[in-house]
Design a protein around this motif. Structure first.
Motif, mmCIF file in Angstrom:
data_model
loop_
_atom_site.group_PDB
_atom_site.id
_atom_site.type_symbol
_atom_site.label_atom_id
_atom_site.label_comp_id
_atom_site.label_asym_id
_atom_site.label_seq_id
_atom_site.Cartn_x
_atom_site.Cartn_y
_atom_site.Cartn_z
ATOM 1 N N ILE A 1 -4.322 10.332 -0.323
ATOM 2 C CA ILE A 1 -5.223 9.173 -0.332
ATOM 3 C C ILE A 1 -4.615 7.942 -0.035
ATOM 4 O O ILE A 1 -3.363 7.892 -0.519
ATOM 5 C CB ILE A 1 -5.786 9.005 -2.029
ATOM 6 N N GLY B 1 -10.610 -0.356 -6.816
ATOM 7 C CA GLY B 1 -10.386 0.815 -7.501
ATOM 8 C C GLY B 1 -11.420 1.830 -7.153
ATOM 9 O O GLY B 1 -11.410 2.952 -7.461
ATOM 10 N N ASN C 1 -3.676 4.266 -0.885
ATOM 11 C CA ASN C 1 -4.042 3.331 -1.936
ATOM 12 C C ASN C 1 -4.021 1.691 -1.635
ATOM 13 O O ASN C 1 -2.685 1.431 -1.236
ATOM 14 C CB ASN C 1 -3.066 3.851 -3.096
ATOM 15 N N THR D 1 0.814 -1.174 -0.035
ATOM 16 C CA THR D 1 -0.151 0.095 0.051
ATOM 17 C C THR D 1 0.982 1.235 -0.123
ATOM 18 O O THR D 1 2.053 1.071 0.350
ATOM 19 C CB THR D 1 -1.003 0.220 1.119
ATOM 20 N N GLN E 1 -0.868 8.373 -1.813
ATOM 21 C CA GLN E 1 -0.721 9.183 -2.947
ATOM 22 C C GLN E 1 -1.410 10.493 -2.899
ATOM 23 O O GLN E 1 -2.331 10.652 -2.019
ATOM 24 C CB GLN E 1 -1.259 8.369 -4.334
ATOM 25 N N ILE F 1 -5.007 -0.707 -3.643
ATOM 26 C CA ILE F 1 -5.143 -1.412 -4.831
ATOM 27 C C ILE F 1 -4.207 -2.679 -4.980
ATOM 28 O O ILE F 1 -4.449 -3.724 -5.242
ATOM 29 C CB ILE F 1 -4.991 -0.854 -6.245
ATOM 30 N N LEU G 1 -8.365 4.392 -1.330
ATOM 31 C CA LEU G 1 -8.896 3.676 -2.669
ATOM 32 C C LEU G 1 -8.769 2.324 -2.373
ATOM 33 O O LEU G 1 -7.695 1.617 -2.005
ATOM 34 C CB LEU G 1 -7.654 4.034 -3.596
ATOM 35 N N GLN H 1 -13.094 4.315 -4.795
ATOM 36 C CA GLN H 1 -12.792 5.374 -3.692
ATOM 37 C C GLN H 1 -13.872 5.744 -2.517
ATOM 38 O O GLN H 1 -14.764 6.122 -2.897
ATOM 39 C CB GLN H 1 -12.155 6.881 -4.290
#
Length: 379
Positions: free
Chosen positions: A149, A181, A151, A139, A142, A153, A177, A183
């Motif tokens: 955020i 994908g 992330n 992780t 970003q 993903i 996120l 949010q």
């Protein structure tokens, strides 16, 4: 930079944002044009402080109200605190030549709390992370559009079950996120649990508090992968859409749709309905039906994600209730003010005094603190 200067920068940022998005009034557009015209011109320094400028502007407004009471009352008595403080911000800018270059970039920044006892918590299976200090393998944080955020993903594939939960005990909203994908934004005292298995066409979230969803459309073998959200009172089925859920009140839940469409059902009665963009639904535990109204706009749902209070022609009682919940302090409104409505956009300051100061400035009210309570009275 001083607190006053920070507030002024935030308010001017709002003014420019409204101008760029063609939402500003004639009054606001004129202010923007004056600011543009003033750039690069020398101005003499003034000795007036911010409080003196506030008094002058408030006095001028009161005079216009008194001279043209019938026409001006609704136009000025209930003016947005944001708009009037923008006037103050412009005056302060002209007199003190504050730097405008970084105003807009500062407005949208979200900074996660650094206090160890109030860090947002992420759990992945049995592992728990205070995300201001530590995050799982794979992780990352970003920054997108000046927004920080988390992330998830590329969460480490060792977490094969991909079950996560997030809770936000601090007053800065957080954005995440998810693995699919999509949010999400979590407001103060909000939580989310999310399970995802693309191969099984399975996406499900459990939400409490106030959570905003921007759901990503997903296909698996040409089949749409549904996204389901469950709260104490409702179950929402979506494919790809943007909506805001609020379960903060014990006696009522709401969901507001910004884009796409959603199907929701009452968990107690199983009564269902479809929502279209611009609609807002209300559910209560003692009513099997779902009340659906046309929402005036989606600014309130957008505002809290930026750390702002947003009120549009809301009663002073409703505003007092929202502030009371946020600052955990009882607020009692005098019955004489029941018909007062306010439009304002105000930063969610650490102390309630700063918010009340802005509301008092543009409305004929005063607040008094007494024995742990705040009383809102006619001035």
């Amino acid at each position: 930079m001083s607190t006053n200067q920070n507030r002024i920068q935030e308010l001017i940022a709002i003014l420019f944002s409204r101008y760029v998005n063609r939402k500003s009034s004639n009054r606001e557009r004129k202010l923007v044009e004056k600011i543009y015209d003033s750039i690069g011109k020398e101005k003499n320094a003034a000795t007036e402080d911010l409080h003196h400028i506030k008094s002058e502007i408030k006095s001028a407004i009161d005079q216009r109200i008194n001279h043209r009471k019938n026409f001006i009352l609704n136009k000025y008595k209930y003016l947005s605190a944001a708009v009037i403080l923008i006037v103050i911000g412009f005056s302060f800018y002209i007199f003190n030549k504050n730097r405008p270059a970084n105003i807009i970039s500062q407005e949208n920044k979200i900074v996660l709390s650094t206090k160890k006892d109030s860090s947002p918590i992420l759990s992945v299976n049995d592992d728990i992370y205070e995300i201001t200090n530590n995050i799982p393998k794979g992780t990352s944080f970003q920054t997108i559009d000046d927004e920080k955020i988390l992330n998830l993903i590329n969460l480490d594939p060792l977490y094969t079950e991909t079950k996560i939960s997030i809770s936000n005990p601090c007053k800065e909203p957080i954005s995440v996120l998810l693995q699919d994908g999509s949010q999400v934004w979590l407001n103060y005292k909000s939580s989310l649990k999310f399970e995802f298995d693309k191969e099984k066409n399975f996406r499900i979230a459990w939400a409490e508090g106030e959570v905003f969803f921007d759901v990503k459309k997903m296909l698996n073998h040409n089949l749409k992968v549904p996204f389901k959200v469950i709260t104490p009172l409702q179950t929402i089925e979506v494919l790809g859409t943007k909506f805001n859920i609020n379960t903060v009140k014990d006696y009522e839940e709401s969901v507001e749709l910004l884009e796409g469409s959603i199907r929701l059902s009452h968990n107690l009665s199983h009564y269902g309905t479809m929502l279209q963009p611009g609609q807002k639904a209300f559910l209560t535990p003692n009513n099997s039906k779902i009340l659906v109204i046309n929402s005036k706009n989606d600014e309130k749902a957008k505002a809290w994600r930026k750390g702002l209070f947003y009120f549009e022609e809301e009663s002073i009682s409703a505003i007092a209730q929202e502030l009371s919940n946020w600052y955990e302090m009882p607020i009692i409104v005098n019955a004489d003010l029941n018909n007062l409505t306010i439009t304002a956009m105000i930063k969610r300051y650490e102390k309630i005094d700063q918010v009340l100061e802005l509301i008092e400035l543009t409305n004929n009210i005063k607040t008094v603190k007494m024995k742990g309570k705040i009383y809102v009275l006619n001035k």
